[in-house]
Design an enzyme around this catalytic site. Structure first.
Site, mmCIF file in Angstrom:
data_model
loop_
_atom_site.group_PDB
_atom_site.id
_atom_site.type_symbol
_atom_site.label_atom_id
_atom_site.label_comp_id
_atom_site.label_asym_id
_atom_site.label_seq_id
_atom_site.Cartn_x
_atom_site.Cartn_y
_atom_site.Cartn_z
ATOM 1 N N ASP A 315 -4.542 12.273 -15.851
ATOM 2 C CA ASP A 315 -4.351 11.099 -16.693
ATOM 3 C C ASP A 315 -5.355 11.046 -17.832
ATOM 4 O OD1 ASP A 315 -3.055 8.412 -17.037
ATOM 5 O OD2 ASP A 315 -5.107 7.732 -16.717
ATOM 6 N N GLU A 368 -1.669 14.747 -19.387
ATOM 7 C CA GLU A 368 -1.148 13.656 -20.205
ATOM 8 C C GLU A 368 -2.086 13.580 -21.402
ATOM 9 O OE1 GLU A 368 -0.858 9.088 -21.103
ATOM 10 O OE2 GLU A 368 -2.345 9.851 -19.710
#
Length: 635
Positions: A315, A368
């Site tokens: 993330d 990401e």
């Protein structure tokens, strides 16, 4: 009450590796471990607190009294406090009470390496171990081909707390219940992988799990650690890979968490320009500290080792890569070369990926990452960061922007769909329609679409058809597959009752069939990261808003010809160029009746003509349904 005994699980070699930031299995040493010492059963505790002058284990076994069970500091300057406490058994609840040498500050902290945590809002750690017997040997032996870059890779993104709820009892489904219902559903929908939004323990539900306090513990909201292993096992039994969202970018400042752990900035960077995230009001790891690198890399390895995860979706990578991420001038300091790259974080990411792929060459790490930082998914030896894949945020942004436009205006914006192909092979891209696109007033995917209900769902089917025939792997967030009309609500359940309506059932059937189509047709996945796997037939028919292209595999017989009609106007006798003469067969039609399409446009005569078109010697006339994708192969 039994006193703490001097004992250690650390060897001199362990300590040297830890200090150098090269110990990648720290979870085998730190934390609480149920062992036998001098024929006495109990629990060994070890915690890193170099600024402490005293550390006690407090818990339900000593009435939470400080000083009953002091830990001993190691002599080697490692900052590790440790000791064995007899008669402390599995299930015991505890924290560390730390007296700091820094202004005599006192903190009470959960164990950073705890294998289980109390159910929030409670915040203590739990002594835990299990002897779960894995039954996924077949999957583990074969997962290299299932995780390969030339394999079909379609991911169903799930937030376990809101996928489905036990309505009558107003509660979450447990890991065990999900091992039945969720596994069955993902298999029926033909996805190859499932991705869980963070399941590591977190204190605050509205964070969706992205602010962790229990890095080594699956959240107790849904059951015990061995029950989460059971869930993973059941996915593997059904031939489905499990990806975990992983958050090494920041952590919350909750009193029991990692922040100001031993009365010093131990885990977070001491300079707030590097150690505090203004947007998320959270703390940022100190990536230049060896012990922190070892902690985080050990955590990545832990989930792959102990929980058989098949990959990690990392993330907020962009927030780690740049010193000026979400900061104004004067709020950040350039690196030693005068640039904005966070060099220590870049080195950490490379080291993490190298360690993961060395230990588990058959998994994937997925970034990401929303910027144009080069070579995110290229090997480290080639100057890359070493990820296996990267989210194609530009494709998501441009494509959703295009599909939100009324079809009458689309002829002026066709470049928004075609532009992504200019850079589609610069990385190993995954196409994400994730949870971030259906919250905070952005509307659900289907509700972004223009027109009446029929057009909205025809557009939705067309969007997904474009996604599945575009180069790259795929990710779809829960609810999107059946056209959930409301935004995602983390506190509720998906609106499963919508499947009583044909438009929603049709969308769900389409996604199920697209997954099957993507898996079956080698032309759609064998070269999904190579420019050899894609060729335009015509991207210039802006006036009619029609695009045609080919997807290719290792053999020309795998070639798929794709035609997109991006307006609600049917096009009869529409001619496209073909790579060679021959007879075509229709292999997909998003306008089929079973998807709640019109079902009115079927191409019976599919023999090519020797007629020059689109710069090709052969061509064919087709009848194109409204807002639809057609796919063909040579017979």
């Amino acid at each position: 009450m039994a006193q703490t005994k001097v004992h250690s699980l650390f060897t001199e070699f362990d300590i040297n590796l830890f200090k150098a930031g090269k110990h990648y299995r720290l979870y085998e040493k730190f934390g609480s471990h149920i062992i036998t010492v001098d024929k006495e059963e109990g629990t060994y505790f070890a915690v890193w607190a170099p600024s402490a002058k005293a550390v006690s284990v407090i818990g339900d076994f000593n009435f939470w009294l400080e000083g009953e069970h002091h830990l001993n500091v190691r002599w080697d300057g490692s900052g590790i406090w440790e000791g064995f406490i007899p008669n402390v058994k599995k299930g015991a609840i505890y924290k560390y009470k730390i007296r700091s040498a820094n202004n005599d500050i006192v903190t009470e902290k959960a164990d950073p390496f705890a294998r289980r945590c109390e159910h929030p809002p409670k915040t203590a750690s739990v002594v835990w171990e299990d002897d779960y017997k894995w039954k996924d040997k077949k999957w583990m032996n074969n997962r290299k081909k299932n995780n390969a870059l030339d394999a079909p890779y379609s991911v169903y993104e799930v937030h376990l707390g809101s996928w489905k709820k036990q309505i009558e009892e107003n509660r979450f489904l447990s890991y065990v219940e999900l091992a039945d219902e969720l596994v069955k559903y993902v298999k029926e929908m033909n996805f190859t992988h499932v991705e869980f939004m963070p399941i590591m323990e977190y204190p605050y539900d509205p964070s969706w799990g992205y602010q962790l306090t229990g890095y080594f513990a699956p959240t107790s909201r849904f059951g015990y650690p061995d029950e989460f292993k059971f869930l993973v096992d059941k996915f593997h039994e059904s031939g489905i890979g499990v990806l975990l969202d992983w958050v090494p970018s920041h952590f919350p400042s909750d009193d029991h968490g990692l922040g100001f752990f031993d009365g010093s900035h131990l885990y977070e960077h001491p300079d707030r320009r590097k150690g505090y995230h203004q947007d998320w009001k959270s703390l940022i790891f100190n990536y230049g500290r060896n012990e922190i690198k070892a902690f985080l890399i050990s955590n990545a390895i832990f989930w792959l080792d102990q929980y058989h995860a098949d990959g990690l979706r990392v993330d907020a990578v962009a927030s780690m890569l740049f010193l000026d991420y979400s900061r104004e001038d004067g709020e950040w300091e350039p690196n030693m070369f005068g640039g904005n790259e966070y060099l220590e974080a870049v080195d950490f990411i490379k080291e993490m990926n190298a360690a993961v792929y060395e230990a588990f060459p058959d998994v994937q790490t997925i970034a990401e990452e929303s910027t144009s930082f080069p070579k995110v998914s290229r090997p480290i030896y080639d100057g890359g960061l070493g990820f296996g894949m990267k989210w194609m945020m530009g494709w998501m942004h441009d494509t959703l922007g295009y599909f939100q436009k009324e079809p009458v205006y689309r002829k002026h914006h066709q470049n928004e769909l075609t532009f992504g192909l200019n850079y589609a092979f610069s990385e190993n891209f995954m196409l994400p329609l994730s949870h971030d696109e259906v919250v905070y007033g952005k509307k659900s995917i289907v509700d972004k679409m223009p027109g009446d209900e029929w057009q909205k769902f025809a557009n939705l089917r067309l969007l997904y058809s474009f996604m599945y025939t575009h180069p790259g792997t795929k990710l779809l967030f829960q609810g999107g597959e059946f056209g959930q009309t409301s935004e995602w609500n983390f506190e509720g359940s998906l609106d499963w009752h919508l499947l009583n309506f044909d438009v929603h059932k049709g969308a769900q059937t389409l996604v199920k069939d697209l997954n099957s189509f993507y898996k079956k047709e080698k032309g759609l996945h064998q070269k999904q990261f190579s420019p050899d796997g894609f060729e335009w037939i015509d991207h210039g028919d802006h006036e009619n808003s029609i695009m045609t292209y080919m997807r290719k595999g290792e053999n020309e017989k795998y070639t798929i010809i794709v035609v997109l009609n991006l307006t609600p106007i049917p096009r009869e006798k529409y001619r496209i160029g073909l790579p060679q003469k021959g007879s075509l067969k229709e292999v997909f039609n998003s306008d089929a009746i079973k998807y709640n399409g019109t079902g009115d446009y079927s191409n019976k005569k599919l023999q090519s003509d020797v007629k020059h078109w689109n710069g090709r010697e052969n061509s064919i006339e087709l009848d194109l349904p409204p807002l639809a994708m057609l796919a063909f192969k040579y017979k």
